[in-house]
Design a protein around this motif. Structure first.
Motif, PDB file in Angstrom:
ATOM      1  N   GLU A  31      15.982  26.626  31.533  1.00  0.00           N
ATOM      2  CA  GLU A  31      17.164  27.489  31.589  1.00  0.00           C
ATOM      3  C   GLU A  31      16.909  28.835  30.923  1.00  0.00           C
ATOM      4  OE1 GLU A  31      19.985  27.076  33.359  1.00  0.00           O
ATOM      5  OE2 GLU A  31      18.895  25.343  34.123  1.00  0.00           O
ATOM      6  N   GLY A  36      19.127  32.101  37.783  1.00  0.00           N
ATOM      7  CA  GLY A  36      20.051  32.279  38.901  1.00  0.00           C
ATOM      8  C   GLY A  36      19.499  33.242  39.935  1.00  0.00           C
ATOM      9  N   LYS A  65      26.150  26.580  39.971  1.00  0.00           N
ATOM     10  CA  LYS A  65      25.567  26.485  38.632  1.00  0.00           C
ATOM     11  C   LYS A  65      25.569  27.810  37.882  1.00  0.00           C
ATOM     12  CE  LYS A  65      21.472  24.520  36.413  1.00  0.00           C
ATOM     13  NZ  LYS A  65      20.191  23.872  36.663  1.00  0.00           N
ATOM     14  N   TYR A  66      25.275  28.892  38.593  1.00  0.00           N
ATOM     15  CA  TYR A  66      25.129  30.185  37.927  1.00  0.00           C
ATOM     16  C   TYR A  66      26.237  31.170  38.266  1.00  0.00           C
ATOM     17  CZ  TYR A  66      20.420  28.351  37.257  1.00  0.00           C
ATOM     18  OH  TYR A  66      19.355  27.560  36.931  1.00  0.00           O
ATOM     19  N   HIS A  68      26.469  32.910  40.872  1.00  0.00           N
ATOM     20  CA  HIS A  68      25.779  34.079  41.422  1.00  0.00           C
ATOM     21  C   HIS A  68      26.604  34.698  42.549  1.00  0.00           C
ATOM     22  CE1 HIS A  68      22.646  36.484  43.329  1.00  0.00           C
ATOM     23  NE2 HIS A  68      21.973  36.390  42.194  1.00  0.00           N
TER      24      HIS A  68
END
Length: 167
Positions: A31, A36, A65-66, A68
């Motif tokens: 991470e 991303g 998750k990000y 984006h």
């Protein structure tokens, strides 16, 4: 950051294989703030190479998750009424499965499967290879329940006749 910049330069030069290696290395490092963007750029490379299913799966992951913005925008553009309908059916089927309604879930998964295009598509459909195992899991659980309900009680009630058991 240096790997992301290197990957970007490789992409600009048309050397997507080298760019892909840079982006994958970023993701292997764990991470980081660049993950991303690296995953988004990998999805873009996958799309250019015609690996649509892999690319859309990655875009969905990057968007979720990000958060984006580029991935969300790309998915919004790539999705149409049919893909949204199919995704909603899969979500409904997942919910039915989680509630133990395996027959209803199986029927919904079959509906979603039938909405998949026959040929590779640039649209963001849930791929058949993700739907088939879910159908199989429902059928397995339904078969298990049927066996326990119908067959097992009958087998337990069968006993050998007195004449045969004496020999």
């Amino acid at each position: 950051k240096a790997l992301l910049d290197a990957g970007t330069r490789y992409e600009e030069k048309g050397q997507s294989a080298w760019a892909e290696l840079c982006y994958k290395q970023i993701l292997k490092l764990g991470e980081r703030p660049e993950c991303g963007e690296a995953a988004f750029r990998l999805a873009s490379i996958d799309l250019r190479r015609g690996r649509h299913e892999k690319a859309y799966a990655r875009l969905r992951e990057v968007a979720a998750k990000y958060g984006h913005a580029g991935a969300r925008a790309f998915l919004a553009k790539a999705e149409n009424e049919a893909t949204r309908k199919q995704r909603q059916i899969v979500n409904d089927a997942d919910r039915a499965f989680d509630e133990g309604k395996h027959e209803a879930a199986r029927k919904l998964y079959v509906q979603a499967y039938e909405l998949c295009p026959d040929r590779i598509s640039a649209a963001a459909f849930v791929p058949r290879r993700e739907i088939v195992p879910r159908i199989a899991r429902c059928v397995d659980l339904m078969d298990d329940a049927s066996f326990k309900e119908k067959i097992q009680p009958v087998e337990r009630s069968i006993s050998a006749c007195k004449r045969c058991s004496q020999g």
